[in-house]
Design an enzyme around this catalytic site. Structure first.
Site, PDB file in Angstrom:
ATOM      1  N   ARG A 539       0.823  -1.199   0.000  1.00  8.86           N
ATOM      2  CA  ARG A 539       0.000   0.000   0.000  1.00  8.86           C
ATOM      3  C   ARG A 539       0.860   1.254   0.000  1.00  8.86           C
ATOM      4  O   ARG A 539       1.934   1.285   0.605  1.00  8.86           O
ATOM      5  CB  ARG A 539      -0.882   0.041   1.260  1.00  8.86           C
ATOM      6  CG  ARG A 539      -1.915  -1.045   1.277  1.00  8.86           C
ATOM      7  CD  ARG A 539      -3.120  -0.626   2.106  1.00  8.86           C
ATOM      8  NE  ARG A 539      -2.833  -0.540   3.529  1.00  8.86           N
ATOM      9  CZ  ARG A 539      -3.703  -0.025   4.401  1.00  8.86           C
ATOM     10  NH1 ARG A 539      -4.849   0.489   3.973  1.00  8.86           N
ATOM     11  NH2 ARG A 539      -3.405   0.004   5.676  1.00  8.86           N
ATOM     12  N   SER A 602       8.352  -4.917   6.145  1.00  6.48           N
ATOM     13  CA  SER A 602       8.096  -5.963   7.130  1.00  6.48           C
ATOM     14  C   SER A 602       9.028  -7.161   6.985  1.00  6.48           C
ATOM     15  O   SER A 602       8.599  -8.299   6.741  1.00  6.48           O
ATOM     16  CB  SER A 602       6.646  -6.416   7.023  1.00  6.48           C
ATOM     17  OG  SER A 602       5.808  -5.294   7.002  1.00  6.48           O
ATOM     18  N   ASP A 656       6.519  -3.664  10.462  1.00  6.27           N
ATOM     19  CA  ASP A 656       5.055  -3.574  10.576  1.00  6.27           C
ATOM     20  C   ASP A 656       4.571  -3.729  12.022  1.00  6.27           C
ATOM     21  O   ASP A 656       3.573  -3.139  12.422  1.00  6.27           O
ATOM     22  CB  ASP A 656       4.347  -4.576   9.650  1.00  6.27           C
ATOM     23  CG  ASP A 656       4.835  -6.007   9.816  1.00  6.27           C
ATOM     24  OD1 ASP A 656       5.822  -6.228  10.546  1.00  6.27           O
ATOM     25  OD2 ASP A 656       4.247  -6.910   9.196  1.00  6.27           O
TER      26      ASP A 656
HETATM   27  C1  GLC Z   1       8.109 -11.797   9.008  1.00  5.34           C
HETATM   28  C2  GLC Z   1       9.127 -10.686   8.975  1.00  5.34           C
HETATM   29  C3  GLC Z   1       8.851  -9.693  10.075  1.00  5.34           C
HETATM   30  C4  GLC Z   1       7.442  -9.226  10.006  1.00  5.34           C
HETATM   31  C5  GLC Z   1       6.498 -10.408  10.037  1.00  5.34           C
HETATM   32  C6  GLC Z   1       5.052  -9.992   9.930  1.00  5.34           C
HETATM   33  O1  GLC Z   1       8.298 -12.521  10.162  1.00  5.34           O
HETATM   34  O2  GLC Z   1      10.419 -11.240   9.107  1.00  5.34           O
HETATM   35  O3  GLC Z   1       9.721  -8.602   9.968  1.00  5.34           O
HETATM   36  O4  GLC Z   1       7.160  -8.368  11.075  1.00  5.34           O
HETATM   37  O5  GLC Z   1       6.798 -11.277   8.978  1.00  5.34           O
HETATM   38  O6  GLC Z   1       4.796  -9.361   8.736  1.00  5.34           O
END
Ligand code: GLC
Ligand code: BG6
Ligand code: GLC
Length: 839
Positions: A539, A602, A656
């Site tokens: 997004r 993320s 995230d």
């Molecule tokens: C994976 C990523 C992490 C993220 C999670 C949720 O574990 O390594 O950074 O927070 O996914 O999206």
């Protein structure tokens, strides 16, 4: 010649007169088509009443769920015992279903008497008697050494909550053993069988005779979805849509409903059509006021109705010159077999004479004709009433299926239907007249209801064995409290290990400092861009923050990231991201304004400051080359430069989890944990600076991105891995990595289920052993399917409460995603930056 004609004339005149006389006398028993249609509609309403939860308790027609969910499919096999109790004959049987892959049933059976002192005596003795007969049968057939499953056909109304249990609602027909009503007949019989130490029999199914009949017929004709008994008693069952059965959980598929239509009218619904004879018969029965519909129809009562009518006619001087015999006065002297014999096409009249003479009467020719016509009216009414109720069931099936024409088969059994010469023809004709839009085939169950009962038992025994095997597999996934406490302790240890300077670099739970040190204080303001990359969607957002009022406005656009780009080169990936930003700015009319940007990314990044972070390694579905070890903020800046269309001020790089914590923290200042249970699984929380050895300083707190998805990558939770987890790991983009994430997050749960389904299918426990192409396809079973089945958030919250009883936790769903939080972090960072510059 003339004499012959005269005789014929005389006889047909006599016949006509007698018929008119009887017709007049039994006027009330002859039901017009309109009346039948009316009764059909009344029965439709009765079925609705019996099926609905609120009205069932007071419904006369009980519409009992049978827990039989499907008709036989030909895969049933095995050797079974069967008991058939409640019809005119009591039988014990051995049934061998499907020998050598053939659709074939072999039966050996033995009839046993049911003396009235047994069926109307003490209940316990009745079951002991039944068990004794079974023992005798097993002895004669040399079966005592075998452990065999048993199907019990028990032709009385029973309330079932599962297939192998049934509480007798009330006795009907000739039975009235004491102390059985309101008890479970399966456990009663099981208990009685225990007296025979050399017998090892497991009752797996309790079925009504209608159900047995339907199943018997369905074995030969898969269209069969209705079972009708017109015998000693009368009743019907049919396949109803689960969504209409209030009394049983679940909406999928169908279940057979035992209507117990014999009780139709017990609430007064048929008073207008009942006659004085019906009332008199009822008063003299074992169950006055009960089974009023049955008493107008079934074999146990037809002969008696005829007797009562003849008696009344004789008393009125309309028969036998007004003479009555003592036999005619005696209850039960006329039976259904007599009625059937009197109505025989050719010999009927002669039979009538013989029967009347046997009753001690001296019938004239005219009497015989009249008596025969009485029989016809009584049995015709029976067929008519049966047809009306059956027509109601067929209409219901048709409505359930929403078809203009219904093609269906009705399985039928029962002595009245079988021995009465005209009955089947009449019944079929009236049914067809009442429901002209149904093409109905009537199939006589040649082998009684036991073959069908054996089918039900076969399915039940297969299901039982399968359930055991499936439970064994699934037990691996049910973690005990001890196991959970152990996981909790290990996680705790890993968290501490990751925070320590000397072990930080080696830790599998990485405990990454985020350089986010506080929650927004409400003074933030301005326009910000945010990117949100790494979840299900990518997004781009514009976030307008107004100070003081804690109010935020957001505009966003979702973009797809094609698989080829997720797993292509880093440059392609970042160029694509910048392309999406350009689209968004165009769309919002914002090009040219160098807005501050927060980048929710993320994936695990080792940050040196709020706006710098090297990607440690891709997780989830990403695998673009040349990114690992690189600063992703730099990569984004370079891509913006390459495009050379606009400028952006990248202020913050945010995981995230951190964005989520911030989003929620803006509304609830107590928020100090951010949890993602999405495509991936991860958590961040506010840690005291003094515990974070890898960052200078001891004052205050900093948010730590745990990256707990990597928990277990050192093998520490090996003991709870299953073979399915291994398979999912091996087939993933990052084998051996993110083991905890692979047991918990959306990207993998569906895959785990798919692996289990494949294995259960291979074991022959599902889908008849056939692994479909689709089931072979990775990712076909999406996690959203699971969430339709299970409520995860409830389980999560309950388990947290159990394992951390001293923490009072509020779970707050981040409605706005982590983009808002990223913008807030950017706002804070911007404010600090500004202040720093000004100093
Ligand atoms: C994976 C990523 C992490 C993220 C999670 C949720 O574990 O390594 O950074 O927070 O996914 O999206
Ligand atoms: C038999 C079935 O054929 O018909 C029994 O096997 C059923 O289960 C019976 O109860 C019904 O007919 P009747 O006339 O014996 O009551
Ligand atoms: C009686 C019983 C019913 C049975 C029918 C035919 O109506 O109550 O359960 O199906 O007789 O035997």
């Amino acid at each position: 010649m003339f004499a012959v004609h005269l005789m014929a004339f005389y006889f047909s005149k006599l016949k006509e007169d007698q018929i008119k006389k009887v017709d007049r006398f039994l006027y009330h028993m002859r039901l017009s088509d309109d009346t039948l249609l009316d009764i059909m509609r009344r029965f439709q309403a009765e079925m609705e009443k019996g099926l609905a939860k609120d009205t069932n308790p007071t419904a006369a027609v009980k519409m009992l769920p049978t827990f039989v969910r499907a008709i036989p499919d030909g895969s049933e096999k095995g050797e079974f015992l069967s008991l058939d109790l409640g019809g005119s004959k009591f039988r014990v049987l051995k049934v061998q279903v499907a020998e050598e892959g053939k659709r074939h049933v072999q039966m050996e059976s033995q009839f046993y008497p049911t003396p009235s002192e047994v069926i109307r005596g003490n209940g316990t003795e009745l079951f002991e008697y039944v068990a004794d007969c079974l023992a005798d049968f097993m002895k004669t057939k040399d079966l005592k050494h075998k452990k065999l499953p048993l199907g019990l056909t028990f032709s009385f109304p029973c309330r079932q909550t599962k297939l192998e249990e049934g509480v007798l609602i009330s006795w009907t027909k000739k039975f009235k053993a004491r102390g059985v009503q309101d008890t479970d007949v399966v456990s009663r019989l099981t208990k009685a069988m225990r007296r025979h130490k050399d017998m090892d029999v497991d009752i797996l199914a309790l079925v009504n005779d209608t159900v047995g009949t339907m199943m018997t017929c369905a074995y030969d004709d898969p269209h069969c979805e209705v079972g009708v008994i017109i015998g000693t008693g009368t009743n019907a069952c049919y396949m109803e849509d689960m969504s209409n059965i209030d009394l049983v959980e679940g909406d999928e598929g169908r279940m057979c409903i035992n209507t117990e239509w014999g009780a139709f009218g017990d609430d007064g619904a048929l008073e207008d059509i009942r006659t004085e004879f019906d009332r008199e018969l009822d008063l003299g029965s074992l169950n006055p006021g009960k089974q009023l519909f049955e008493k107008m129809i079934s074999g146990l009562y037809l002969g008696e109705l005829v007797r009562l009518i003849l008696l009344k006619m004789a008393k009125a001087g309309l028969l036998f010159g007004g003479e009555k015999s003592s036999a005619l006065h005696t209850k039960g002297k006329i039976e259904t077999r007599h009625v059937a014999a009197m109505e025989k096409y050719k010999e009927g009249l002669a039979n009538t004479r013989e029967i009347l003479v046997d009753l001690g009467l001296e019938p004239s020719e005219a009497d015989c004709v009249a008596v025969q016509h009485v029989c016809t009216i009584v049995s015709f009414r029976s067929a008519n009433l049966c047809a009306a109720a059956l027509a109601a069931i067929l209409t219901r099936l048709q409505e359930n299926k929403r078809v203009e024409r219904l093609r269906t088969t009705v399985g039928v059994d029962g002595t009245l239907y079988k021995i009465h010469p005209q009955y089947p023809k009449r019944l079929h004709k009236v049914v067809r007249k009442l429901v002209p839009s149904c093409d109905v085939r009537f199939l006589l169950s040649e082998s009684g209801s036991t073959k069908g009962a054996a089918m039900v038992t076969a399915v039940a025994s297969r299901v039982q064995a399968q359930r055991k095997q499936i439970d064994k597999v699934l037990a691996l996934f049910r973690l005990t409290r001890e196991q959970l406490v152990d996981v909790q302790a290990k996680m705790r240890a890993e968290l501490e290990y990751g925070l320590k300077k000397k072990s930080h670099a080696l830790a599998t739970v990485r405990m990454l400092p985020t350089y986010v040190c506080g929650l927004p204080d409400g003074t933030e303001k301005g326009k910000f861009l945010a990117l949100d990359l790494g979840g299900t969607n990518f997004r781009v957002l514009l976030v307008k923050i107004r100070s003081g009022r804690r109010s935020v406005r957001m505009y966003n656009k979702i973009f797809a990231i094609p698989l080829g780009i997720m797993q292509g080169t880093g440059e392609e990936l970042f160029d694509h991201i910048v392309q999406c930003i350009a689209d968004f700015l165009d769309y919002m009319g914002l090009k040219g304004a160098p807005l501050p940007l927060g980048f929710t990314f993320s994936f695990p990044c080792r940050q040196m400051s709020i706006d710098k972070g090297a990607l440690i390694g891709w997780t989830k579905g990403f695998k673009a080359t040349d990114c690992e070890g690189e600063d992703v903020v730099d990569m984004l800046r370079e891509a913006i430069k390459r495009r050379n269309e606009f400028d952006l001020d990248i202020v913050a790089l945010v995981n995230d989890t951190v964005g989520t914590m911030m989003t929620c923290g803006y509304e609830d200042p107590n928020c100090e944990i951010g949890l993602i249970a999405g495509t991936g699984s991860n958590l961040c929380y506010m840690e005291d600076m003094r515990n974070i050895e890898v960052v200078e300083g001891d004052e205050g707190k900093m948010c730590i991105n745990t990256e707990w998805g990597g928990f277990g990558d050192n093998g520490c939770i090996e003991d709870i891995w299953t073979q399915y987890d291994m398979e999912v790991d091996e087939g993933s983009l990052n084998p051996g990595k993110q083991r905890y994430e692979k047991m918990t997050s959306g990207m993998y749960l569906g895959e785990i289920v798919r692996q289990i389904l494949i294995d259960l299918t291979k074991q022959g426990l599902l889908f008849r052993g056939q692994i479909s192409e689709r089931l072979r396809t990775r990712g076909i079973f999406e996690t959203k399917f699971l969430s339709q089945i299970e409520s995860f958030s409830r389980i999560l919250q309950e388990t947290v409460k159990e394992l951390a009883p001293r923490c009072d936790v509020t779970f707050m769903l981040s409605e706005d995603g982590s983009g808002k939080g990223a913008a807030l972090i950017t706002a804070v960072a911007k404010r600090i930056q500004q202040a720093w510059k000004e100093n």
